[in-house]
Scaffold this motif. Structure first.
Motif, PDB file in Angstrom:
ATOM      1  N   ILE A 108       0.907  -1.216  -0.068  1.00  0.00           N
ATOM      2  CA  ILE A 108       0.190   0.087   0.201  1.00  0.00           C
ATOM      3  C   ILE A 108       0.954   1.302   0.144  1.00  0.00           C
ATOM      4  O   ILE A 108       0.877   2.238  -0.702  1.00  0.00           O
ATOM      5  CB  ILE A 108      -0.841   0.076   1.180  1.00  0.00           C
ATOM      6  N   ALA A 109       1.935   1.153   0.631  1.00  0.00           N
ATOM      7  CA  ALA A 109       2.868   2.295   0.904  1.00  0.00           C
ATOM      8  C   ALA A 109       3.555   2.690  -0.551  1.00  0.00           C
ATOM      9  O   ALA A 109       3.536   3.865  -0.779  1.00  0.00           O
ATOM     10  CB  ALA A 109       4.102   2.044   1.928  1.00  0.00           C
ATOM     11  N   ALA A 110       3.760   1.539  -1.276  1.00  0.00           N
ATOM     12  CA  ALA A 110       4.505   1.636  -2.463  1.00  0.00           C
ATOM     13  C   ALA A 110       3.389   2.446  -3.476  1.00  0.00           C
ATOM     14  O   ALA A 110       3.869   3.455  -4.198  1.00  0.00           O
ATOM     15  CB  ALA A 110       4.751   0.205  -2.984  1.00  0.00           C
ATOM     16  N   GLY A 111       2.092   1.975  -3.448  1.00  0.00           N
ATOM     17  CA  GLY A 111       1.357   2.622  -4.227  1.00  0.00           C
ATOM     18  C   GLY A 111       0.786   4.047  -3.834  1.00  0.00           C
ATOM     19  O   GLY A 111       0.936   5.005  -4.819  1.00  0.00           O
ATOM     20  N   ALA A 112       0.994   4.260  -2.551  1.00  0.00           N
ATOM     21  CA  ALA A 112       0.540   5.577  -2.024  1.00  0.00           C
ATOM     22  C   ALA A 112       1.657   6.644  -2.347  1.00  0.00           C
ATOM     23  O   ALA A 112       1.664   7.780  -2.788  1.00  0.00           O
ATOM     24  CB  ALA A 112       0.714   5.405  -0.516  1.00  0.00           C
ATOM     25  N   ARG A 113       3.010   6.102  -2.569  1.00  0.00           N
ATOM     26  CA  ARG A 113       4.012   7.101  -3.143  1.00  0.00           C
ATOM     27  C   ARG A 113       4.029   7.383  -4.442  1.00  0.00           C
ATOM     28  O   ARG A 113       4.147   8.524  -4.945  1.00  0.00           O
ATOM     29  CB  ARG A 113       5.403   6.038  -2.729  1.00  0.00           C
ATOM     30  N   GLN A 114       3.692   6.461  -5.181  1.00  0.00           N
ATOM     31  CA  GLN A 114       3.363   6.643  -6.756  1.00  0.00           C
ATOM     32  C   GLN A 114       2.155   7.701  -6.716  1.00  0.00           C
ATOM     33  O   GLN A 114       2.352   8.507  -7.585  1.00  0.00           O
ATOM     34  CB  GLN A 114       2.985   5.514  -7.573  1.00  0.00           C
ATOM     35  N   ALA A 115       1.248   7.352  -5.924  1.00  0.00           N
ATOM     36  CA  ALA A 115      -0.122   8.288  -6.109  1.00  0.00           C
ATOM     37  C   ALA A 115       0.463   9.814  -5.874  1.00  0.00           C
ATOM     38  O   ALA A 115      -0.250  10.738  -6.371  1.00  0.00           O
ATOM     39  CB  ALA A 115      -1.069   7.804  -4.989  1.00  0.00           C
ATOM     40  N   LEU A 116       1.285   9.875  -4.779  1.00  0.00           N
ATOM     41  CA  LEU A 116       1.610  11.208  -4.437  1.00  0.00           C
ATOM     42  C   LEU A 116       2.206  12.116  -5.727  1.00  0.00           C
ATOM     43  O   LEU A 116       1.705  13.316  -5.721  1.00  0.00           O
ATOM     44  CB  LEU A 116       2.772  11.302  -3.212  1.00  0.00           C
ATOM     45  N   SER A 117       2.936  11.442  -6.292  1.00  0.00           N
ATOM     46  CA  SER A 117       3.576  12.496  -7.624  1.00  0.00           C
ATOM     47  C   SER A 117       2.526  12.781  -8.556  1.00  0.00           C
ATOM     48  O   SER A 117       2.515  13.662  -9.279  1.00  0.00           O
ATOM     49  CB  SER A 117       4.761  11.719  -8.051  1.00  0.00           C
ATOM     50  N   ILE A 118       1.758  11.520  -8.828  1.00  0.00           N
ATOM     51  CA  ILE A 118       0.502  11.716  -9.809  1.00  0.00           C
ATOM     52  C   ILE A 118      -0.181  12.885  -9.226  1.00  0.00           C
ATOM     53  O   ILE A 118      -0.596  13.822  -9.963  1.00  0.00           O
ATOM     54  CB  ILE A 118      -0.232  10.446  -9.933  1.00  0.00           C
ATOM     55  N   GLY A 119      -0.487  12.805  -7.945  1.00  0.00           N
ATOM     56  CA  GLY A 119      -1.498  13.810  -7.144  1.00  0.00           C
ATOM     57  C   GLY A 119      -0.759  15.261  -7.644  1.00  0.00           C
ATOM     58  O   GLY A 119      -1.656  16.281  -7.951  1.00  0.00           O
TER      59      GLY A 119
END
Lengths: 260, 316
Positions: A178-189
């Protein structure tokens, strides 16, 4: 860590940024090109551009929308992801649909989102959610699927309640993913924060950068780009803090496995 | 270390070449290639018509039209020499000039028809809206395609002319194609549109409350074709040929409105029914200097620029 070691770490951390800034400074030093002003001129315009009203008028609303969209995406992604990851039929049913939707770039959805979410803050948050949710969701699904079966059986034998099973087994077990996904999502955000402000906006960092560009205020436009980068750095540092706190059991586990 | 240095040098070279990319449209024999960047809208119909009629070929020019999404992308392309000429509205050109960008107008683009209610741009409200005159727009939400540009300054001028106070009008930026839907949904109270959206909106029952270009100045010049000072001084022949072909194209389009309507199908998605009904802009033979000064004054009044630049240096 010794003082020397600390110094070494700081040097390693800052070497490349310092080199890049120095190269930028030198390459643009005598520039007369309108669109590539000297870095000194850009930095000179920074304070005036952002810290006299624009910080509260544009930067805070932008970051606020980003955080709202990001957190919402986390909740939706983790919630749906654990459900889909846990139930095989659900997974089989939804996987093709999910692949379809995640492939659609959020910017092309904006005109459609505007039709039912209007043109206000809600629409902009929705744009951010629509992009951030995918890495979180898909990583959560994978994380939940990869849970240790033995642990699952053990939890069943001990008759763990569904709630504590969810929190202590499913969520915790999937949390590195989940943390790996959340990290990707942050830059997309951050990218989508800017994009959402290019439609029907009246404030925000992305909006302001576009205004500067159209008004040919080029040094000011560059300050906005630098500010975006800085926002990215700060958010990523905050993310690392939260991550290392939330995953301290995992890093500890990995460490002891490596030693053992 | 040497490899590192070589890599750094290569990176520097890359950067340098990225900064100084240009083209040489004058080199070689045969017809000179001319690159012109335009937004594919009704306003530039004369260019497409002129190309069809061979006006550019007559001047020995091979016209290559590069379409851009918005005017903001055209100015950098012209200044960096990636294209020779560009199309932009005058407020943008005045803004660029006031920041010291070396631009030079080479020919007129299009102008308001000068007839209230029969112009190619205007402010629409929903049929049942309480807004009756431009004055009623005060305090309302009005959509324009770009903030701090020609459309919001001229809508403000329209409100002032009607005796209203434009200070608290809430302008929102929306792309033209999204405006009618936003108006219909009530996301905004009024929209400033140009053709073909004006005709589309009127057909759908929306009501015109202001012809903002007409209210701003008689014969308001909206846009023009420009180049960089550098191109103007280094390729005077090219500029001369282009203006000649442009003049011919504008004249032809003005004299043959039906041909102009027909050519729209070649580069826009406007349906034939709308194309035959829409109001065409005027394609004048010269720039109306007084109206450019009016735009400069409005830009200064609305705070887009601090001082009014010398428009004489910008105009041909």
């Amino acid at each position: 860590m010794s003082a020397l070691g600390l110094l070494r770490r700081a040097a390693l951390l800052l070497a490349v940024p310092a080199l890049l800034v120095a190269a930028w400074w030198l390459l643009t030093a005598g520039s007369t090109d309108f669109f590539w002003p000297p870095l000194s001129q850009i930095l000179g315009a920074f304070d005036d551009t952002w810290f006299h009203g624009r910080f509260t008028r544009d930067v805070l609303p932008s970051v606020g929308r980003l955080l709202a969209g990001y957190l919402l995406a986390l909740v939706i992604g983790v919630g749906l992801g654990t459900a889909i990851g846990s139930v095989r039929t659900l997974r089989a049913l939804l996987e093709p649909v999910l692949e379809f939707f995640r492939a659609i770039p959020p910017p092309v959805l904006v005109p459609i989102l505007m039709l039912f979410a209007g043109i206000g803050t809600g629409m902009k948050i929705l744009v951010i959610v629509s992009g951030c949710v995918w890495p979180v969701l898909l990583n959560t699904v994978e994380g939940v699927r990869a849970l240790d079966e033995v642990l699952g059986d053990t939890a069943r034998c001990y008759r763990m309640r569904p709630h504590s099973r969810y929190v202590h087994l499913v969520l915790r077990g999937a949390s590195p993913q989940i943390a790996a996904g959340a990290r990707q999502a942050l830059s997309i955000g951050i990218i989508l924060m800017v994009i959402s402000e290019m439609f029907a906006a009246g404030d925000g960092v992305g909006f302001t950068i576009v205004q500067f560009q159209r008004g040919f205020a080029i040094p000011q436009m560059w300050t906005g780009i630098i500010l975006l980068g800085l926002i990215g750095v700060v958010l990523s540092l905050l993310f690392q803090l939260v991550e290392s706190w939330a995953l301290r059991w995992y890093t500890g586990l990995r460490g002891s496995e490596r030693e053992g | 270390m040497t490899r590192f240095r070589a890599a750094l040098a290569a990176a520097g070279l890359l950067l340098l070449s990225a900064c100084g990319s240009g083209n040489d449209s004058d080199s070689g024999g045969g017809p000179a290639t001319l690159k012109l960047s335009v937004i594919p809208i009704v306003d530039v119909a004369p260019i497409y018509l002129g190309q069809q009629q061979g006006f550019f070929a007559e001047q020995g020019l091979k016209l290559q039209i590069v379409t851009a999404q918005g005017g903001a992308a055209i100015v950098p392309a012209v200044v960096s020499g990636q294209v020779d000429f560009g199309f932009s509205n005058y407020t943008s050109l005045i803004l660029a000039r006031s920041k010291g960008l070396p631009l030079k107008v080479v020919g007129p683009g299009n102008a308001s028809t000068g007839q209230a209610g029969k112009d190619f741009g205007g402010v629409l409200v929903k049929a049942g809206s309480p807004i009756r005159t431009p004055k009623d727009l005060a305090g309302k939400r009005v959509a324009v395609n770009t903030l701090n540009n020609i459309n919001d300054t001229t809508v403000r001028a329209s409100i002032r002319k009607a005796g209203g106070d434009p200070a608290n009008v809430r302008f929102t930026e929306l792309a033209f194609p999204d405006m009618l839907a936003a108006l219909d949904k009530g996301n905004v109270d009024a929209v400033q549109v140009v053709e073909p959206f004006l005709t589309t909106g009127l057909k759908a029952g929306d009501r015109l409350v202001a012809s903002n270009y007409v209210d701003t100045a008689p014969n308001l010049t909206i846009a023009g074709y420009f180049t960089s000072q550098k191109t103007a001084s280094s390729k005077p022949e090219l500029v001369k040929k282009f203006s000649a072909a442009l003049q011919e194209s504008l004249r032809y389009a003005a004299a043959h409105p039906d041909a102009a309507r027909k050519v729209l199908a070649a580069y826009t998605k406007i349906s034939p029914a709308v194309a035959s009904a829409l109001i065409l802009p005027k394609w004048p033979a010269s720039v109306d200097r007084a109206s450019v000064d009016t735009l400069a004054r409005l830009a200064q009044q609305d705070g887009l620029i601090k001082t009014v630049p010398d428009t004489g240096g910008l105009l041909p």
